[in-house]
Write a protein that holds these residues in place. Structure first.
Motif, mmCIF file in Angstrom:
data_model
loop_
_atom_site.group_PDB
_atom_site.id
_atom_site.type_symbol
_atom_site.label_atom_id
_atom_site.label_comp_id
_atom_site.label_asym_id
_atom_site.label_seq_id
_atom_site.Cartn_x
_atom_site.Cartn_y
_atom_site.Cartn_z
ATOM 1 N N THR A 46 -11.192 -3.026 -4.134
ATOM 2 C CA THR A 46 -10.615 -3.725 -4.781
ATOM 3 C C THR A 46 -9.038 -3.816 -4.465
ATOM 4 O OG1 THR A 46 -10.110 -2.086 -6.710
ATOM 5 C CG2 THR A 46 -12.130 -3.351 -6.750
ATOM 6 N N LEU A 47 -8.258 -4.904 -4.966
ATOM 7 C CA LEU A 47 -6.900 -5.092 -4.720
ATOM 8 C C LEU A 47 -6.135 -3.971 -5.603
ATOM 9 C CD1 LEU A 47 -4.267 -6.648 -4.206
ATOM 10 C CD2 LEU A 47 -4.605 -7.898 -6.516
ATOM 11 N N THR A 90 0.745 -1.172 -0.065
ATOM 12 C CA THR A 90 0.037 -0.096 0.101
ATOM 13 C C THR A 90 0.887 1.365 0.006
ATOM 14 O OG1 THR A 90 0.015 0.193 2.430
ATOM 15 C CG2 THR A 90 -2.015 -1.135 1.257
ATOM 16 N N TRP A 95 -8.112 -11.575 -0.832
ATOM 17 C CA TRP A 95 -6.337 -11.664 -1.009
ATOM 18 C C TRP A 95 -6.013 -11.755 0.583
ATOM 19 C CZ3 TRP A 95 -3.518 -11.644 -5.131
ATOM 20 C CH2 TRP A 95 -4.427 -11.562 -6.600
ATOM 21 N N LEU A 129 -10.825 -6.961 -2.533
ATOM 22 C CA LEU A 129 -9.435 -6.997 -1.365
ATOM 23 C C LEU A 129 -9.582 -8.158 -0.626
ATOM 24 C CD1 LEU A 129 -6.846 -5.910 -0.938
ATOM 25 C CD2 LEU A 129 -7.809 -4.070 0.671
ATOM 26 N N THR A 134 -3.866 -10.657 3.408
ATOM 27 C CA THR A 134 -3.173 -9.365 3.850
ATOM 28 C C THR A 134 -2.424 -9.653 5.031
ATOM 29 O OG1 THR A 134 -5.320 -8.803 5.009
ATOM 30 C CG2 THR A 134 -5.179 -8.022 2.671
ATOM 31 N N ALA A 137 -6.031 -0.705 -3.783
ATOM 32 C CA ALA A 137 -5.109 -0.566 -2.564
ATOM 33 C C ALA A 137 -3.594 -0.632 -3.091
ATOM 34 C CB ALA A 137 -5.400 -1.925 -1.727
#
Length: 159
Positions: A149-150, A15, A129, A126, A131, A153
């Motif tokens: 959404t991925l 990020t 996924w 997101l 994290t 980020a």
């Protein structure tokens, strides 16, 4: 960057955030991005357009490639991970504007050591996924900004 969802995994620094007391995030060298950009333009049978280095608060550089047919492609280079994404236009931040990368882009950037996620990956929620390796600072920013959404980020302009 192997791992979750088809050979791609979120890594610490994805990020662009870290705590002030922690070591700064690694940077993908701008020169490496530029070299890959030129190679991609050549692979597209075209030419490089312009390259804009990131400035606060962006966590990505952007560039354009003009393909052999005169088509204009906007490429995003993540500043901390060797990731490349394609979008239609330059914007402050992205949520659902990611495009499927052209074959020449996947090949050229892949050969240069970059991961080129598909549009489906970047547009996926997101929450799908892993994290778990993100830092506390990153998880705090995700909670605050709420990217869905991925891609949102990864390619952001959070401050």
């Amino acid at each position: 960057m192997d791992g979750s969802q088809g050979g791609f995994r979120l890594e610490t620094g994805a990020t662009g955030f870290w705590h002030a007391g922690e070591a700064p995030l690694r940077e993908v060298e701008v020169g490496r991005c530029r070299a890959a950009w030129y190679a991609a333009a050549f692979a597209a049978g075209g030419q490089p357009g312009d390259f804009v280095e990131r400035a606060y608060p962006y966590d990505f550089h952007s560039a354009t490639v003009i393909d052999g047919a005169g088509g204009r492609h906007v490429v995003l280079f993540h500043a901390h991970q060797p990731l490349v994404a394609f979008v239609e236009e330059r914007k402050h931040g992205y949520t659902d504007e990611f495009l499927e990368p052209p074959a020449w882009g996947v090949a050229a950037f892949g050969d240069a050591g970059f991961v080129v996620p598909s549009a489906a990956q970047l547009l996926s929620p997101l929450g799908e996924w892993d994290t778990s390796v993100l830092s506390a600072a990153e998880l705090k920013q995700i909670a605050y900004w709420g990217p869905r959404t991925l891609g949102a980020a990864l390619f952001n302009a959070w401050d």
